[in-house]
Motif scaffolding. Structure first.
Motif, short mmCIF file in Angstrom:
data_model
loop_
_atom_site.label_atom_id
_atom_site.label_comp_id
_atom_site.label_asym_id
_atom_site.label_seq_id
_atom_site.Cartn_x
_atom_site.Cartn_y
_atom_site.Cartn_z
N VAL A 542 0.84 -1.20 0.00
CA VAL A 542 0.00 0.00 0.00
C VAL A 542 0.88 1.25 0.00
O VAL A 542 2.08 1.19 0.28
N GLU A 543 0.24 2.36 -0.31
CA GLU A 543 0.89 3.66 -0.16
C GLU A 543 -0.15 4.67 0.29
O GLU A 543 -1.33 4.55 -0.06
N PRO A 544 0.27 5.64 1.10
CA PRO A 544 1.62 5.83 1.63
C PRO A 544 1.88 4.93 2.83
O PRO A 544 0.96 4.61 3.58
N VAL A 545 3.13 4.50 2.97
CA VAL A 545 3.49 3.70 4.14
C VAL A 545 3.44 4.57 5.39
O VAL A 545 2.96 4.14 6.44
N THR A 558 -8.73 14.94 4.48
CA THR A 558 -9.05 13.57 4.05
C THR A 558 -7.77 12.74 3.99
O THR A 558 -6.74 13.20 3.49
N LEU A 559 -7.87 11.51 4.51
CA LEU A 559 -6.76 10.56 4.44
C LEU A 559 -7.08 9.52 3.38
O LEU A 559 -8.22 9.02 3.31
N ASN A 560 -6.10 9.17 2.54
CA ASN A 560 -6.31 8.24 1.44
C ASN A 560 -5.27 7.13 1.49
O ASN A 560 -4.07 7.41 1.60
N CYS A 561 -5.74 5.88 1.41
CA CYS A 561 -4.84 4.71 1.40
C CYS A 561 -5.12 3.93 0.12
O CYS A 561 -6.26 3.56 -0.15
N ARG A 562 -4.07 3.64 -0.68
CA ARG A 562 -4.24 2.99 -1.97
C ARG A 562 -3.45 1.69 -2.02
O ARG A 562 -2.31 1.62 -1.55
N VAL A 563 -4.08 0.65 -2.59
CA VAL A 563 -3.43 -0.65 -2.75
C VAL A 563 -2.69 -0.67 -4.09
O VAL A 563 -3.30 -0.46 -5.15
N TYR A 609 -3.18 7.70 12.69
CA TYR A 609 -4.26 7.00 12.02
C TYR A 609 -3.65 5.84 11.23
O TYR A 609 -2.62 6.00 10.57
N THR A 610 -4.32 4.68 11.28
CA THR A 610 -3.84 3.50 10.56
C THR A 610 -4.95 2.94 9.70
O THR A 610 -6.09 2.77 10.17
N CYS A 611 -4.62 2.67 8.44
CA CYS A 611 -5.53 1.95 7.55
C CYS A 611 -4.88 0.60 7.26
O CYS A 611 -3.86 0.54 6.56
N CYS A 622 -1.29 1.63 5.84
CA CYS A 622 -0.97 3.04 5.63
C CYS A 622 -1.02 3.72 7.00
O CYS A 622 -1.97 3.50 7.77
N ARG A 623 -0.03 4.54 7.29
CA ARG A 623 -0.01 5.23 8.57
C ARG A 623 0.08 6.73 8.34
O ARG A 623 0.87 7.18 7.50
N PHE A 624 -0.71 7.48 9.12
CA PHE A 624 -0.75 8.94 9.00
C PHE A 624 -0.60 9.52 10.41
O PHE A 624 -1.39 9.20 11.29
N LEU A 625 0.43 10.33 10.60
CA LEU A 625 0.58 11.03 11.87
C LEU A 625 0.00 12.43 11.71
O LEU A 625 0.54 13.25 10.98
#
Length: 956
Positions: A542-545, A558-563, A609-611, A622-625
């Motif tokens: 996935v991205e972003p790591v 908005t947070l976006n996680c892509r495979v 945040y973790t997806c 995907c992790r977002f701080l």
């Protein structure tokens, strides 16, 4: 009082307006040098050339401007081939190479970039000078005239030396220097095809007086202080090229483990030749021992076999070379195969038909190879039904065949092929082959459930093919696509049990694998093959790591996680979490991405945040701080006249910065300023409050005072919001004399590499050099130049002119101060006297060949002419002295310090502690003061008083 405060406020607004405009700027760059440069010169159409002697220290500094502070990178391109120096690029301002070597010469590039505009690139070519010891080689030609009875012997002495710049050769016979035309029997020339590389001394029709000692002197004219080098050759009637003898057999055949000694002796040659040994043009093995012309190889192995050559050289004629081969006896690689009757389309062995057994062995030497056959342990001889044949012994590898004609039941049994060497001493190689009713060709199958194989990444997997038949052949594994390598990197892997084990399997190993029977150690029939499918499952990528997101309270994002890829890819689930708290979950449909929306950020919304996306093989995340931390401030390094000093022992510094992305988080309410002396552990801290919001690109100023001369300080700046502290940024503040365009005071002791913005004149003959006594090379000229800087420190720096070769008498080096501005009107529009400044400096003029030191005033608008201020000629003793002179410039001006080379190399002139102060010189040194009195000129402070008048009008 109100008028003064109003004036200061208006002046501050004016300055801030200037600074806030165009604070962000693309990079500019220039290269300055220190270290042991011999010479710096400007090429006409390219860049500067930095000349340095091999073994010295190269030091180049890249000075940059631009905001944000540019990142600097040094790279190098050599003259003939590109390469990275020291295995990598250098990511700092100073490039330093200690004991530079010739291969490190080339073009060096300094690249600066800060994300604005194009990167700034400057280059300088480094030319490394060196001179190796010269070598003389001697050749002769002998000719006879057919019609006349005379005999001519001509000798050629060739001299060569590696050098940069090109070497200049000279010849001497005894103590007599030889030149073209000085002796009819001597000719000196350079061959056309090697011009500049060598110089040949030709002795025509050799005479008795030509037998003498000849010296070749190689010189690069003392550039960089490189002394000339010479080599002596004694020519006599005994001078001859080398001849040698080998006291060994050829070839030498030995068994492994034996010790071998090779003896080479000289049988002629003058001077006495030197002897060396080489093996197949390669180096000798590490365990070999060399003593003069004797080479010993203890406990020799088959890998050390080869051709060994003895080479003799004495630089006369061609080297002599003689060789011998060492053969190490041995047997290896025994193989067999069974060939059914070739006249029937059947791979099986049948009674009444022919069958052939073949045996193959590699032997050294091949002519010693002997084969014999046994049946059930008893010797077997060739007969009409048992035909034994051998291949030509000179063809490697050796092969023997046993043809059984009209196979009978009585022929079943164990046949043994035995390989040996004629003279023994080497263990025999035996290969057993069983011929019976159970001897059948192989078959390959894949066990049930073993294809396709589905495994997870990182597992260990066994791919299996079952092989039947007798004898069982070796199984060869490969990829179905023959160009794709196996997991171990090879194209083919052998297996004796039909199993291919892959440890730590990766997704790249997915595909089809082929197992096939080999054609040796089995039946010589068409290979049997089978295919095995391998599928490697792996977790989602996935991205972003990881991404950091900075947001202020109350804002939406908005947070976006892509495979990117996964296997299997159809059953993918996701979970959004904040810390350990589950926010939402679901399953992917046709899309390959998932979003999480935050409508209004509150304090509880800060955190990680973790997806997490999962499939059968595992999970990717995907992790977002999300944080409210402010970004780091960006120090402004291009502040004009940042440093000032109005008291003897302390100085002040104008600290300026911009805030990176100030609007991305809550308003910055203050900055925490930390400061400490470099090398100390104690910090001082204070808060700088901020009123109102900071705009992007706004230049913020804070004055640091009471800094102790000449200490350097580490400054740390941290923004503060209601979230808390943001990212810090550091910089070093160093003391150096300020450069003020509206001149009040200027001091320079050349301690900083930027030398206070002094520059070298491009129209002179050579450059001034920055140096300190602690780093000055002892090989430089004695009896001249200072042993310390003006303050008596061997670590302190000064500027000097190096008068060693290739400098010539009368050559000039000029050093220019920065340009200083002078205003043109007084506050009231009246004409006043020209402002007066005191120009002072210390000089050191010691040595019997001292030339002259001159000081000039160069003013704008005066057609580039220089007005003489001060001059001094000749040796002034081994001490520093001070000079002072009053100047009265009427326009923007520079001061020029000119050093002139005297009649010899003991003429180094140095300067230090240059000062320019407002007002008349106080207590000038005797006989050193000259005053230049130009016409009257307006006073310098027009701008401030004009502002005062404007403000008075506004008050009215």
């Amino acid at each position: 009082m109100g008028l003064v405060f109003g004036l200061l406020w208006l002046f501050n607004i004016f300055l801030e307006g200037i600074h806030c405009q165009g604070v962000y700027a693309p990079p500019t760059v220039r290269i300055i040098h220190s270290g042991h440069a011999c010479n710096i010169e400007e090429e006409r159409y390219t860049e500067r050339v930095y000349t340095i002697r091999e073994g010295e220290t190269l030091e180049l500094a890249c000075l940059v401007s631009g905001h944000p502070r540019p990142q600097i990178r040094w790279t190098k391109t050599a003259g003939s081939a590109s390469d990275r120096f020291q295995d990598s690029s250098v990511f700092n301002e100073t490039l330093r190479i200690i004991r530079i070597q010739r291969h490190q010469g080339g073009r060096y590039y300094c690249k600066a970039e800060n994300g604005l505009g194009s990167p700034a690139i400057k280059s300088i070519r480094v030319d490394v000078y060196y001179l190796d010891d010269p070598i003389v080689t001697v050749h002769q030609s002998i000719g006879e005239a057919k019609e006349q009875f005379y005999y001519e012997r001509t000798v050629f002495l060739r001299c060569m030396a590696n050098s940069n710049p090109p070497v200049r050769y000279s010849w001497r016979r005894g103590k007599e220097f030889l030149s073209q035309g000085s002796d009819k029997g001597v000719e000196i020339y350079e061959p056309f095809f090697t011009q500049g590389e060598t110089k040949i001394l030709k002795l025509k029709n050799l005479r008795p007086q030509d037998y003498a000692n000849y010296s070749c002197i190689a010189s690069v004219r003392n550039v960089c202080g490189i002394p000339e080098k010479n080599v002596l050759f004694k020519l006599s009637n005994k001078t001859a090229s080398p001849t040698i003898k080998l006291l060994v057999e050829d070839p030498i055949v030995v068994n492994p483990g034996q010790s071998v000694t090779l003896v080479c002796v000289t049988s002629g040659g003058e001077p006495t030749p030197t002897l060396t040994w080489v093996r197949n043009t390669d180096e000798l093995s590490k365990k070999s021992r060399l003593n003069g012309g004797t080479l010993t190889l203890p406990s020799i192995s088959m890998e050390e076999a080869g051709v060994y050559s003895c080479v003799a050289s004495n630089n006369v004629g061609n080297p002599a070379k003689k060789s011998t081969a060492i053969v190490v006896r041995g047997l290896k690689k025994g193989r067999f195969w069974i060939t059914p009757d070739p006249y029937h389309n059947d791979d099986n062995i049948q009674i009444g038909r022919e069958v052939k057994i073949s045996c193959q062995v590699e032997a050294t030497p091949p002519e010693e190879l002997l084969f014999s056959w046994l049946k059930n342990g008893r010797p077997l001889r060739s007969s009409e039904r048992m035909v034994i044949t051998h291949t030509d012994p000179d063809v490697q590898p050796g092969t023997t065949n046993l043809d059984i004609i009209d196979l009978k039941f009585t022929d079943f049994g164990t046949y043994t092929c035995v390989a040996a060497l004629k003279n023994g001493g080497i263990p025999e190689v035996s290969i057993d082959v069983n011929i019976s009713s159970t001897t059948v060709p192989p078959e390959l199958t894949v066990p049930r459930g073993k294809s396709p194989m589905v495994v997870q990444e990182g597992d260990t997997v066994d791919l299996q093919c079952l092989v039947s038949g007798k004898p069982k052949p070796i199984i060869l594994w490969s990829r179905a696509d023959k160009e794709v390598p196996m997991p171990d990197g090879s194209l083919q892997t052998e297996s004796y049990d039909g199993v291919l084990r892959i440890v730590n399997v990766s997704r790249e190993m997915t595909g089809t694998y082929r197992c096939a029977t080999s054609q040796y150690n089995g039946f010589n029939v068409k290979p049997r093959e089978a295919l095995v499918e391998l599928t490697v499952q792996y977790p989602p990528v996935v991205e972003p790591v990881f991404t950091e997101i900075r947001q202020g309270l109350g804002r939406a994002f908005t947070l976006n996680c892509r495979v990117l890829r996964a296997h299997p890819s159809k059953v993918l689930k996701y979970e959004w979490k904040l810390g350990t708290r589950l926010l939402t979950m679901g399953q992917f449909d046709q899309r390959d991405e998932t979003d999480y929306h935050v409508r209004a950020l509150n304090r509880e919304g800060y955190g990680e945040y973790t997806c997490e996306v999962t499939n059968e093989a595992g999970a990717g995340a995907c992790r977002f701080l999300v944080t409210g931390r402010a970004y780091a401030p960006e120090f402004y390094y291009d502040t004009y006249s940042a440093l000032w000093q109005n008291r003897p022992r302390v100085y002040g510094f104008k600290l300026q910065w911009t805030q990176q992305n100030p609007l991305s988080v809550d308003r910055i309410v203050a900055y925490r300023l930390g400061m400490k002396q470099t090398g100390q552990s104690r910090w001082w801290e204070q808060e700088i409050p901020m009123e109102g919001a900071i705009a992007k690109g706004e230049l913020i100023t804070h004055n640091l005072t009471e800094l102790i001369k000449p200490e350097a300080y580490l400054v740390r700046l941290t923004p503060i919001t209601r979230f808390g502290e943001g990212d810090s940024t550091d910089r070093i503040i160093r003391y150096s004399a300020p450069v003020n365009p509206h001149l009040r005071e200027f001091q320079c002791s050349f301690e900083d590499e930027a030398v206070c913005m002094f520059t070298q004149d491009k129209t002179d003959d050579f450059d001034w050099t920055r140096h300190s006594a602690a780093t000055r090379d002892t090989k430089y000229t004695p009896n001249t130049g200072p042993s310390s800087d003006r303050a008596g420190s061997k670590q302190g720096f000064y500027m000097y002119i190096e008068t060693s070769r290739p400098r010539l008498e009368g050559e000039k080096a000029r050093l220019l101060t920065p340009t200083f501005n002078v205003a043109h009107k007084s506050p009231y529009g009246t004409v006043t006297a020209a402002p007066t400044y005191c120009f002072g400096f210390y000089y050191h003029m010691y040595g019997k060949h001292i030339g002259a030191l001159n000081a000039y005033l160069r003013q704008k608008g005066h057609s580039g002419s220089n007005s003489s201020l001060w001059n001094l000629v000749g040796n002034q003793g081994d001490r520093w002295k001070q000079a002072k002179v009053n100047i009265h410039p009427i326009a923007s001006f520079q001061l020029v310090l000119e050093g002139i080379r005297g009649p010899g190399i003991e003429g180094d002139i140095a300067i230090d502690d240059v000062t320019i102060e407002e007002g008349e010189c106080k207590d000038p040194p005797p006989n050193n003061l000259r005053s230049l009195s130009p016409p009257t000129t307006p006073h310098i402070w027009q701008f401030l008083v004009t502002l005062t008048l404007v403000f008075v009008d506004l008050q009215r």
